[in-house]
Design a protein around this motif. Structure first.
Motif, PDB file in Angstrom:
ATOM      1  N   UNK A 179     -18.392  -8.930 -24.020  1.00  0.00           N
ATOM      2  CA  UNK A 179     -17.546  -8.599 -22.870  1.00  0.00           C
ATOM      3  C   UNK A 179     -16.558  -9.730 -22.568  1.00  0.00           C
ATOM      4  N   UNK A 180     -17.026 -10.992 -22.732  1.00  0.00           N
ATOM      5  CA  UNK A 180     -16.157 -12.136 -22.438  1.00  0.00           C
ATOM      6  C   UNK A 180     -15.056 -12.275 -23.478  1.00  0.00           C
ATOM      7  N   UNK A 181     -15.404 -12.013 -24.756  1.00  0.00           N
ATOM      8  CA  UNK A 181     -14.428 -12.248 -25.821  1.00  0.00           C
ATOM      9  C   UNK A 181     -13.426 -11.104 -25.941  1.00  0.00           C
ATOM     10  N   UNK A 182     -13.749  -9.930 -25.370  1.00  0.00           N
ATOM     11  CA  UNK A 182     -12.807  -8.814 -25.366  1.00  0.00           C
ATOM     12  C   UNK A 182     -12.472  -8.461 -23.931  1.00  0.00           C
ATOM     13  N   UNK A 183     -11.626  -9.293 -23.291  1.00  0.00           N
ATOM     14  CA  UNK A 183     -11.442  -9.134 -21.835  1.00  0.00           C
ATOM     15  C   UNK A 183     -10.545  -7.965 -21.457  1.00  0.00           C
ATOM     16  N   UNK A 184      -9.995  -7.214 -22.443  1.00  0.00           N
ATOM     17  CA  UNK A 184      -9.021  -6.164 -22.085  1.00  0.00           C
ATOM     18  C   UNK A 184      -9.633  -5.148 -21.136  1.00  0.00           C
ATOM     19  N   UNK A 185     -10.902  -4.781 -21.423  1.00  0.00           N
ATOM     20  CA  UNK A 185     -11.558  -3.778 -20.589  1.00  0.00           C
ATOM     21  C   UNK A 185     -11.731  -4.300 -19.154  1.00  0.00           C
ATOM     22  N   UNK A 186     -12.186  -5.568 -19.052  1.00  0.00           N
ATOM     23  CA  UNK A 186     -12.357  -6.179 -17.730  1.00  0.00           C
ATOM     24  C   UNK A 186     -11.036  -6.183 -16.971  1.00  0.00           C
ATOM     25  N   UNK A 187      -9.965  -6.614 -17.660  1.00  0.00           N
ATOM     26  CA  UNK A 187      -8.663  -6.737 -17.001  1.00  0.00           C
ATOM     27  C   UNK A 187      -8.195  -5.377 -16.499  1.00  0.00           C
ATOM     28  N   UNK A 188      -8.308  -4.348 -17.337  1.00  0.00           N
ATOM     29  CA  UNK A 188      -7.790  -3.050 -16.904  1.00  0.00           C
ATOM     30  C   UNK A 188      -8.640  -2.489 -15.771  1.00  0.00           C
ATOM     31  N   UNK A 189      -9.947  -2.755 -15.785  1.00  0.00           N
ATOM     32  CA  UNK A 189     -10.794  -2.274 -14.686  1.00  0.00           C
ATOM     33  C   UNK A 189     -10.445  -2.969 -13.376  1.00  0.00           C
ATOM     34  N   UNK A 190     -10.225  -4.283 -13.431  1.00  0.00           N
ATOM     35  CA  UNK A 190      -9.916  -5.021 -12.204  1.00  0.00           C
ATOM     36  C   UNK A 190      -8.583  -4.543 -11.632  1.00  0.00           C
ATOM     37  N   UNK A 191      -7.608  -4.351 -12.496  1.00  0.00           N
ATOM     38  CA  UNK A 191      -6.266  -4.050 -12.004  1.00  0.00           C
ATOM     39  C   UNK A 191      -6.062  -2.579 -11.689  1.00  0.00           C
ATOM     40  N   UNK A 192      -7.016  -1.711 -12.082  1.00  0.00           N
ATOM     41  CA  UNK A 192      -6.839  -0.295 -11.762  1.00  0.00           C
ATOM     42  C   UNK A 192      -7.264  -0.001 -10.337  1.00  0.00           C
ATOM     43  N   UNK A 193      -7.713  -1.025  -9.600  1.00  0.00           N
ATOM     44  CA  UNK A 193      -8.037  -0.843  -8.190  1.00  0.00           C
ATOM     45  C   UNK A 193      -9.431  -0.280  -8.003  1.00  0.00           C
ATOM     46  N   UNK A 194      -9.889  -0.223  -6.747  1.00  0.00           N
ATOM     47  CA  UNK A 194     -11.225   0.295  -6.484  1.00  0.00           C
ATOM     48  C   UNK A 194     -11.288   1.782  -6.799  1.00  0.00           C
TER      49      UNK A 194
END
Lengths: 507, 109
Positions: free
Chosen positions: A484-499
């Motif tokens: 999860x840490x080495x492929x942050x794309x998923x994290x980034x898109x989840x954070x920026x897609x809002x609640x």
């Protein structure tokens, strides 16, 4: 249940506020409130681990969507670290309840604020908020370090406070520069902005990012910024020093997070900004720590240098940066936090029984009775720290060494980790035989054994042993965490897609 | 204005660092104060220097960024508290050890 991610912050915040208001005479009440608040963290963190294993959750404070509001991000790494902290804090508090909490005022409230700062630093997804939580944990640690107010603690506290204030100033400078260049301080948003950076701004962002890493390196006690640590940690009261074992890990966590998320794979020339210099700093940290371990004249100082060695080992794993290396590093991080905590508590108990005059100095002390249990625990902790089989230190080091890529790195890593293990083994053997076997019959023991304090040490050592017994599921989880840490794309898109829709509030 | 501002920050920072490197606690605390002034002004400048621009998008061609002011406010509060704490601690250390040297030398430098 949607508000679960904020509970690790709200519980210590409200418990701490309540504890400051309770009258000083209500000792039993204050102790119960503090204990309940800390013990609650364990099931809470376990629940968060299960939930983070299923999917990453983002909590928008006040329901303001990122990057405009502040978000808490519960990924696998944050959940594991919350759990590690909860176990450590519970053991340290159980130890403190035996009397150390009454040596000064406000121990319980400060202890809760310390936890608030640590938990917040692990959970937050915003760099400025990370600064605020760093300050909360530092301010609480300044006051906790002085708990008991001996002259030595005040002298050591002055150095610790001054160097950390300078560190905080550097933190703010790098935040200001990052904001001026990228226009955001949300970590996920920063990652996107850094990936699309213009060529003119890239060197400035690299400078700001490197300054940020220097600040985290200071908190993590990386070479050459570790000189404050041994004196501060060795002069603190035992339960305080035990909780401090997680503070260097907060610095290492911040390096890991910023290096892999903001300066991650997509960052072009700035990708994995810290790796090169962190590698050299890590090896030098291990070497400096190993020398310090040999030179230490008290058990507290020896353990403080062990914390430096473990910080170097973790930094080396972070600098290697492969998925296997990060997995091994996280495993080693959990192990070293618990074992260092156990060692500080054990050192405090031995010092108490030997009396204030010689305390934990490595000189023959009064003949102590019933040493089988503390001696056995010392042996178990020493074996684990030195990395001998069959305990968790061995497994952690084995995982780390086997993750090294073939080439010069293998040579240096094996040299540093195994070469650093030998001085640790020698120093611990010497310290153990002096403390437990050699005695001066002219002296009288200051106090008898205390089963409850020993139980607190045992909790941490048993937790470390369980880490070996359940190594397989732990490693599977940690492997997913490093993925999860080495492929942050998923994290980034989840954070920026809002609640997610349905939490309520106008959008 | 940018040049003047940058020179001011440089002077404050260098004075602060010079004083922090002194061997006695009082100059060190004053140095920390100067350094935190410089840091707060720097944070303030992160939103770019503009006069007469409203912090609202769409009302004027040029608009100011209000966020650095919020950041600076937080930083001022924290920095002020820490300076006060460091000062009290320095006084305690003076009381305990009888001298105000930052390191452990017995007599004053």
């Amino acid at each position: 249940m949607t508000h679960l991610p904020i509970l690790p912050l709200l519980i210590p915040l409200f418990a701490g506020a309540l504890l400051t208001m309770l009258p000083p005479k209500a000792l039993a009440l204050r102790r119960s409130v503090s204990l309940v608040a800390v013990l609650l963290q364990i099931p809470l963190a376990a629940l968060l681990i299960v939930r983070a294993g299923a999917e990453l959750s983002v909590y928008a404070l006040g329901n303001w969507p990122a990057p405009f509001g502040i978000v808490l991000v519960v990924d696998r790494l944050a959940a594991i670290l919350l759990f590690t902290t909860a176990i450590l804090a519970s053991a340290a508090l159980l130890y403190a309840l035996r009397g150390d909490d009454e040596q000064g005022r406000g121990f319980h409230a400060l202890f809760q604020f310390q936890l608030l700062g640590v938990n917040g630093a692990f959970l937050t997804g915003d760099l400025f908020n990370l600064f605020v939580f760093f300050e909360i944990l530092l301010i609480a640690s300044y006051a906790l370090l002085l708990h008991g107010r001996t002259a030595e603690r005040i002298r050591a506290g002055l150095h610790y406070v001054l160097i950390n204030i300078v560190g905080s100033s550097l933190f703010l400078i790098s935040l200001g520069a990052l904001y001026a260049l990228c226009g955001t301080l949300n970590m996920a948003d920063l990652a996107r902005r850094v990936a699309g950076l213009s060529a003119a701004n890239a060197p400035l962002v690299a400078a700001a990012g490197s300054l940020l890493m220097v600040v985290f390196g200071l908190k993590a006690a990386a070479f050459p910024l570790y000189f404050w640590l041994p004196r501060a940690y060795s002069s603190a009261a035992a339960p305080v020093a035990a909780v401090f074992a997680v503070l260097t890990k907060v610095g290492l966590y911040a390096i890991l997070r910023v290096n892999l998320l903001i300066f991650g794979r997509e960052a072009g020339d700035l990708a994995y900004l810290a790796n090169d210099w962190l590698w050299a700093a890590a090896l030098l940290t291990i070497a400096a720590g190993a020398i310090g371990v040999l030179a230490a004249d008290t058990l507290g100082r020896l353990i403080a240098y062990l914390v430096v060695v473990s910080a170097g080992t973790i930094a080396a794993g972070v600098a290697l940066g492969s998925r296997e290396a990060i997995t091994a590093t996280l495993y080693y991080l959990i192990h070293s936090t618990w074992i260092a905590g156990a060692f500080f508590l054990l050192s405090g108990e031995l010092a108490r029984r030997r009396g204030d005059n010689i305390a934990d100095r490595l000189v023959p002390g009064p003949p102590l009775l019933r040493l089988l249990l503390p001696g056995g625990l010392f042996l178990a902790a020493a074996v684990s720290v030195a990395g001998l089989p069959p305990l968790s230190g061995f497994l952690g080091k084995l995982l780390l060494l086997s993750s090294a890529p073939a080439g010069a790195e293998t040579f240096w890593l094996y040299g540093a980790v195994l070469g650093g293990g030998l001085p640790v083994l020698i120093a611990l053997g010497r310290a153990g035989s002096t403390l437990l076997w050699r005695c001066d019959a002219a002296l009288a023991p200051a106090a008898g054994p205390d089963a409850a304090r020993m139980a607190a040490v045992m909790i941490l050592l048993i937790a470390g042993a369980l880490l070996v017994v359940f190594a397989e599921p732990v490693c599977v989880y940690l492997d997913a965490a490093s993925g999860q840490l080495l492929n942050p794309e998923d994290t980034i898109s989840r954070v920026l897609s809002g609640p997610p829709a349905g939490i309520g509030g106008p959008r | 204005m940018e040049l003047l501002y940058a020179i001011l920050l440089g002077v404050l920072t260098s004075c602060g660092i010079y004083l922090i490197l002194r061997a006695r606690t009082f100059p060190v605390v004053v140095g920390l104060t100067l350094l935190s002034y410089a840091v707060n002004l720097f944070l303030f400048a992160a939103g770019r220097l503009a006069t007469g621009a409203p912090p609202v998008i769409g009302r004027a061609a040029v608009y100011a960024d209000p966020l650095p002011q919020a950041l600076v406010l937080t930083a001022i509060v924290i920095g002020f508290a820490l300076t006060a704490f460091a000062l009290i601690l320095a006084l305690r250390a003076l009381g305990v050890s009888g001298h105000d040297a930052v390191d452990d030398r017995k007599e004053n430098p």
